[in-house]
Design a protein around this motif. Structure first.
Motif, short mmCIF file in Angstrom:
data_model
loop_
_atom_site.label_atom_id
_atom_site.label_comp_id
_atom_site.label_asym_id
_atom_site.label_seq_id
_atom_site.Cartn_x
_atom_site.Cartn_y
_atom_site.Cartn_z
N LEU A 11 55.87 15.59 16.23
CA LEU A 11 56.51 16.55 17.27
C LEU A 11 56.70 15.52 18.59
O LEU A 11 56.10 14.73 18.88
N VAL A 12 57.85 16.05 19.31
CA VAL A 12 58.34 15.10 20.11
C VAL A 12 58.99 15.98 21.26
O VAL A 12 59.78 16.79 20.93
N GLN A 13 58.99 15.67 22.48
CA GLN A 13 59.71 16.31 23.56
C GLN A 13 61.33 15.75 23.72
O GLN A 13 61.65 14.84 23.08
N SER A 14 61.92 16.91 24.07
CA SER A 14 63.48 16.53 24.23
C SER A 14 63.60 15.47 24.96
O SER A 14 62.93 15.05 26.03
N GLY A 15 64.53 14.62 24.72
CA GLY A 15 64.74 13.21 25.09
C GLY A 15 63.92 12.00 24.58
O GLY A 15 64.26 10.93 24.97
N GLY A 16 62.97 12.41 23.77
CA GLY A 16 62.03 11.43 23.13
C GLY A 16 62.48 10.61 22.12
O GLY A 16 63.92 10.97 21.44
N SER A 17 61.85 9.85 21.41
CA SER A 17 62.31 9.21 20.21
C SER A 17 61.47 9.04 19.23
O SER A 17 60.17 9.14 19.27
N LEU A 18 61.82 9.05 17.98
CA LEU A 18 61.08 8.80 16.62
C LEU A 18 61.41 7.79 15.88
O LEU A 18 62.83 7.75 15.88
N ARG A 19 60.97 7.24 14.99
CA ARG A 19 61.53 6.35 14.15
C ARG A 19 60.84 6.78 12.53
O ARG A 19 59.63 6.59 12.40
N VAL A 79 63.96 1.54 4.51
CA VAL A 79 64.91 1.96 5.44
C VAL A 79 64.36 2.74 6.60
O VAL A 79 63.35 3.59 6.32
N TYR A 80 64.92 2.33 7.66
CA TYR A 80 64.49 3.14 8.91
C TYR A 80 65.71 3.93 9.45
O TYR A 80 66.79 3.60 9.38
N LEU A 81 65.16 5.06 10.23
CA LEU A 81 66.03 5.85 11.04
C LEU A 81 65.81 5.92 12.63
O LEU A 81 64.58 6.48 12.75
N GLN A 82 66.22 5.01 13.24
CA GLN A 82 65.76 5.21 14.77
C GLN A 82 66.39 6.67 15.41
O GLN A 82 67.77 6.40 15.45
N MET A 83 65.61 7.52 15.87
CA MET A 83 66.36 8.71 16.56
C MET A 83 65.97 8.64 18.06
O MET A 83 64.65 8.69 18.31
N ASN A 84 67.00 8.40 18.93
CA ASN A 84 66.78 8.52 20.49
C ASN A 84 67.46 9.68 21.00
O ASN A 84 68.21 10.19 20.18
N SER A 85 66.84 9.92 22.19
CA SER A 85 67.59 11.15 22.87
C SER A 85 67.61 12.36 21.91
O SER A 85 68.65 13.15 21.82
N LEU A 86 66.47 12.35 21.45
CA LEU A 86 66.37 13.85 20.58
C LEU A 86 66.55 15.11 21.27
O LEU A 86 66.15 15.28 22.47
N LYS A 87 67.08 15.95 20.37
CA LYS A 87 67.49 17.30 20.98
C LYS A 87 66.71 18.55 20.19
O LYS A 87 66.38 18.36 18.91
N PRO A 88 66.27 19.66 20.80
CA PRO A 88 65.95 20.52 19.95
C PRO A 88 66.57 20.91 18.79
O PRO A 88 65.91 21.26 17.53
#
Length: 126
Positions: A11-19, A79-88
């Motif tokens: 769970l992350v807030q909008s604008g956050g990042s996950l890998r 394999v990685y997926l860097q996800m930035n600027s996450l949106k709902p």
């Protein structure tokens, strides 16, 4: 047989990042194109990003271009997926998949897959 295990969702807030990480338990991941697909409730599964086995070329869905980056470390069978600027609207179950000796576009656009992971939930709150 290639067993794929995803990790890194949450769970992350909008604008956050996950890998996200996709690890293969067997040798030979480098022979496979690896892709990330996602499926939100009530929606069709879509190819988010894929990376080829041949030359490392990548494919991104228009909805994630400029925000997500896929990479592979064949020495670590990961394999990685860097996800930035996450949106709902990125909220979904994310699946890792493998396709033997495929191109990134063939895998992501035509959904060519041989193996699937179990999925990891990504939830982006507004």
């Amino acid at each position: 047989q290639l067993n794929l295990v995803e990790s890194g969702g949450g769970l992350v807030q909008s604008g956050g990042s996950l890998r996200l990480s996709c690890a293969a338990s067997e040798f030979g991941m480098h022979y496979y194109a690896i892709g990330w697909f996602r499926q939100a409730p009530g929606k069709e599964r879509e190819g988010v990003s894929c990376i080829s086995s041949r030359d490392g070329t990548t494919f991104y869905a228009d909805s994630v271009k400029g925000r997500f980056t896929i990479s592979r470390d064949d020495a670590k069978n990961t394999v990685y997926l860097q996800m930035n600027s996450l949106k709902p609207e990125d909220t979904a179950v994310y699946y890792c998949a493998a396709d033997f000796w495929a191109t990134a576009q063939a895998m992501c656009v035509m959904n060519e897959t041989d193996y699937w992971g179990q999925g990891t939930q990504v939830t982006v709150s507004s």
